[in-house]
Scaffold this motif. Structure first.
Motif, PDB file in Angstrom:
ATOM      1  N   ASP A 148      -3.081  -6.692  57.086  1.00  0.00           N
ATOM      2  CA  ASP A 148      -2.755  -6.535  55.674  1.00  0.00           C
ATOM      3  C   ASP A 148      -4.059  -6.209  54.958  1.00  0.00           C
ATOM      4  N   MET A 149      -4.199  -4.978  54.504  1.00  0.00           N
ATOM      5  CA  MET A 149      -5.457  -4.535  53.917  1.00  0.00           C
ATOM      6  C   MET A 149      -5.800  -5.244  52.615  1.00  0.00           C
ATOM      7  N   ALA A 150      -4.841  -5.935  52.031  1.00  0.00           N
ATOM      8  CA  ALA A 150      -5.102  -6.691  50.812  1.00  0.00           C
ATOM      9  C   ALA A 150      -5.746  -8.044  51.100  1.00  0.00           C
ATOM     10  N   LYS A 151      -5.873  -8.393  52.377  1.00  0.00           N
ATOM     11  CA  LYS A 151      -6.454  -9.678  52.781  1.00  0.00           C
ATOM     12  C   LYS A 151      -7.775  -9.424  53.493  1.00  0.00           C
ATOM     13  N   LYS A 152      -8.861  -9.895  52.904  1.00  0.00           N
ATOM     14  CA  LYS A 152     -10.182  -9.650  53.482  1.00  0.00           C
ATOM     15  C   LYS A 152     -10.294 -10.204  54.898  1.00  0.00           C
ATOM     16  N   SER A 153      -9.715 -11.359  55.142  1.00  0.00           N
ATOM     17  CA  SER A 153      -9.804 -11.959  56.474  1.00  0.00           C
ATOM     18  C   SER A 153      -9.138 -11.064  57.514  1.00  0.00           C
ATOM     19  N   ASP A 154      -8.000 -10.459  57.155  1.00  0.00           N
ATOM     20  CA  ASP A 154      -7.333  -9.529  58.067  1.00  0.00           C
ATOM     21  C   ASP A 154      -8.212  -8.314  58.354  1.00  0.00           C
ATOM     22  N   VAL A 155      -8.837  -7.787  57.315  1.00  0.00           N
ATOM     23  CA  VAL A 155      -9.648  -6.581  57.472  1.00  0.00           C
ATOM     24  C   VAL A 155     -10.891  -6.877  58.308  1.00  0.00           C
ATOM     25  N   ASP A 156     -11.491  -8.041  58.090  1.00  0.00           N
ATOM     26  CA  ASP A 156     -12.638  -8.436  58.901  1.00  0.00           C
ATOM     27  C   ASP A 156     -12.234  -8.608  60.366  1.00  0.00           C
ATOM     28  N   ASP A 157     -11.066  -9.192  60.593  1.00  0.00           N
ATOM     29  CA  ASP A 157     -10.575  -9.366  61.965  1.00  0.00           C
ATOM     30  C   ASP A 157     -10.308  -8.013  62.631  1.00  0.00           C
ATOM     31  N   LEU A 158      -9.841  -7.042  61.847  1.00  0.00           N
ATOM     32  CA  LEU A 158      -9.600  -5.707  62.372  1.00  0.00           C
ATOM     33  C   LEU A 158     -10.895  -5.101  62.911  1.00  0.00           C
ATOM     34  N   ALA A 159     -11.960  -5.177  62.134  1.00  0.00           N
ATOM     35  CA  ALA A 159     -13.244  -4.638  62.584  1.00  0.00           C
ATOM     36  C   ALA A 159     -13.744  -5.387  63.809  1.00  0.00           C
ATOM     37  N   ASN A 218      -6.842   4.795  54.872  1.00  0.00           N
ATOM     38  CA  ASN A 218      -5.629   5.533  54.513  1.00  0.00           C
ATOM     39  C   ASN A 218      -4.546   4.651  53.908  1.00  0.00           C
ATOM     40  N   ALA A 219      -4.551   3.365  54.197  1.00  0.00           N
ATOM     41  CA  ALA A 219      -3.479   2.484  53.724  1.00  0.00           C
ATOM     42  C   ALA A 219      -3.360   2.557  52.202  1.00  0.00           C
ATOM     43  N   GLY A 220      -2.141   2.620  51.716  1.00  0.00           N
ATOM     44  CA  GLY A 220      -1.949   2.699  50.277  1.00  0.00           C
ATOM     45  C   GLY A 220      -0.554   2.295  49.861  1.00  0.00           C
ATOM     46  N   ALA A 221      -0.439   1.818  48.639  1.00  0.00           N
ATOM     47  CA  ALA A 221       0.848   1.441  48.068  1.00  0.00           C
ATOM     48  C   ALA A 221       1.151   2.363  46.898  1.00  0.00           C
ATOM     49  N   VAL A 222       2.371   2.897  46.875  1.00  0.00           N
ATOM     50  CA  VAL A 222       2.824   3.757  45.776  1.00  0.00           C
ATOM     51  C   VAL A 222       4.040   3.088  45.157  1.00  0.00           C
ATOM     52  N   LEU A 223       3.840   2.476  44.006  1.00  0.00           N
ATOM     53  CA  LEU A 223       4.906   1.705  43.363  1.00  0.00           C
ATOM     54  C   LEU A 223       5.005   2.103  41.895  1.00  0.00           C
ATOM     55  N   ASP A 236      -0.532  -5.340  40.817  1.00  0.00           N
ATOM     56  CA  ASP A 236      -1.390  -6.162  41.668  1.00  0.00           C
ATOM     57  C   ASP A 236      -1.403  -5.642  43.104  1.00  0.00           C
ATOM     58  N   GLN A 237      -0.236  -5.267  43.613  1.00  0.00           N
ATOM     59  CA  GLN A 237      -0.160  -4.795  44.993  1.00  0.00           C
ATOM     60  C   GLN A 237      -0.936  -3.490  45.179  1.00  0.00           C
ATOM     61  N   MET A 238      -0.819  -2.587  44.219  1.00  0.00           N
ATOM     62  CA  MET A 238      -1.548  -1.326  44.322  1.00  0.00           C
ATOM     63  C   MET A 238      -3.048  -1.536  44.199  1.00  0.00           C
ATOM     64  N   ILE A 239      -3.462  -2.372  43.283  1.00  0.00           N
ATOM     65  CA  ILE A 239      -4.893  -2.645  43.123  1.00  0.00           C
ATOM     66  C   ILE A 239      -5.447  -3.324  44.362  1.00  0.00           C
ATOM     67  N   ASP A 240      -4.714  -4.304  44.892  1.00  0.00           N
ATOM     68  CA  ASP A 240      -5.190  -5.043  46.060  1.00  0.00           C
ATOM     69  C   ASP A 240      -5.282  -4.155  47.299  1.00  0.00           C
ATOM     70  N   THR A 241      -4.294  -3.284  47.490  1.00  0.00           N
ATOM     71  CA  THR A 241      -4.279  -2.434  48.682  1.00  0.00           C
ATOM     72  C   THR A 241      -5.134  -1.184  48.502  1.00  0.00           C
ATOM     73  N   ASN A 242      -4.942  -0.493  47.401  1.00  0.00           N
ATOM     74  CA  ASN A 242      -5.560   0.826  47.221  1.00  0.00           C
ATOM     75  C   ASN A 242      -7.038   0.764  46.853  1.00  0.00           C
ATOM     76  N   SER A 283      -2.411   6.274  39.675  1.00  0.00           N
ATOM     77  CA  SER A 283      -3.487   7.232  39.458  1.00  0.00           C
ATOM     78  C   SER A 283      -4.812   6.519  39.223  1.00  0.00           C
ATOM     79  N   ALA A 284      -4.765   5.414  38.495  1.00  0.00           N
ATOM     80  CA  ALA A 284      -5.994   4.654  38.242  1.00  0.00           C
ATOM     81  C   ALA A 284      -6.607   4.160  39.548  1.00  0.00           C
ATOM     82  N   THR A 285      -5.770   3.713  40.484  1.00  0.00           N
ATOM     83  CA  THR A 285      -6.309   3.231  41.757  1.00  0.00           C
ATOM     84  C   THR A 285      -6.916   4.378  42.559  1.00  0.00           C
ATOM     85  N   LYS A 286      -6.312   5.563  42.486  1.00  0.00           N
ATOM     86  CA  LYS A 286      -6.850   6.688  43.234  1.00  0.00           C
ATOM     87  C   LYS A 286      -8.072   7.301  42.548  1.00  0.00           C
TER      88      LYS A 286
END
Length: 228
Positions: free
Chosen positions: A60-71, A87-92, A105-111, A153-156
């Protein structure tokens, strides 16, 4: 032998669409590929179709611990990360007057935060080796805004700004940065139809491969891909 033989790439949002296509094309060039997304079944399906070394890591790219574990998993499996494709992104729902704060929140956290977490997880190793490539998938929605795309658009816009700033930060370090802004692509999260035939996910994947296979002294900073 492919142009990326011996290299390792992490691709986020790789369970479908652009991410899946990017992973496949990088693998076709010989790269080891680490696919990340939240849906394990979808990830496993993409991995099974890739001809080469590929693993799936539920993230889950919105979770730093997940992203650190991925690396960490990528390094444990393949030794280092040479290419990181955000590439991960949310379009809502994005209209401000609709007040859909959970969507925002979901778009800001992910994008945005997900992109930053991804860069943070692998950039130190790239800098230590004076080699690496960060590819951020933004959007033409980060260049042009309409009345229903405000928050997305703001997130991109933010991804575009991060890419431009990071490229300046990393000048002469050996680490390259590419921002790719696709127009409408025929994927599961595509926006409303237009009068143009949409791009295919493969079209964006080819742009990624183009950027990351340039000579070490060439830094392709910006690619915009639009339908004709």
């Amino acid at each position: 032998m492919g142009k990326l033989t011996g290299k390792t790439a992490v691709v986020t949002g790789a369970s479908s669409g652009i991410g899946a296509a990017v992973a496949e094309h990088l693998a076709n060039e010989g790269a080891n590929v680490v696919l990340a997304a939240r849906r394990k079944d979808k990830l496993d399906g993409v991995v099974s179709k890739i001809n080469g070394n590929a693993i799936a890591v539920v993230t889950d790219m919105a979770k730093k611990s997940d992203v650190d574990d991925l690396a960490k998993r990528a390094i444990e499996e393949f030794g280092q990360v040479d290419i990181y494709v955000n590439n991960a992104g949310a379009v809502l729902g994005s209209r401000i007057q609709d007040g859909q704060t959970e969507n925002w929140d979901q778009m800001i956290d992910t994008n945005i935060k997900g992109v930053l977490y991804g860069i943070n997880s692998t950039l130190p190793g790239m800098l230590e080796r004076s080699s690496g490539h960060v590819v951020n998938i933004a959007s033409v929605s980060g260049l042009e805004v309409n009345k229903v795309s405000a928050v997305y658009s703001a997130t991109k816009f933010a991804v575009h700004a991060l890419s431009m700033s990071l490229e300046k930060e990393l000048a002469r370090t050996g680490v390259r940065v590419t921002n790719i802004s696709p127009g409408q692509v025929d994927t599961a999260i595509a926006s409303k139809p237009s009068d143009r035939e949409p791009l295919k996910a493969d079209d964006i994947a080819k742009a990624v491969v183009y950027a990351v296979t340039q000579p070490d002294y060439v830094n392709v900073n910006e690619i915009t891909v639009r339908p004709v």
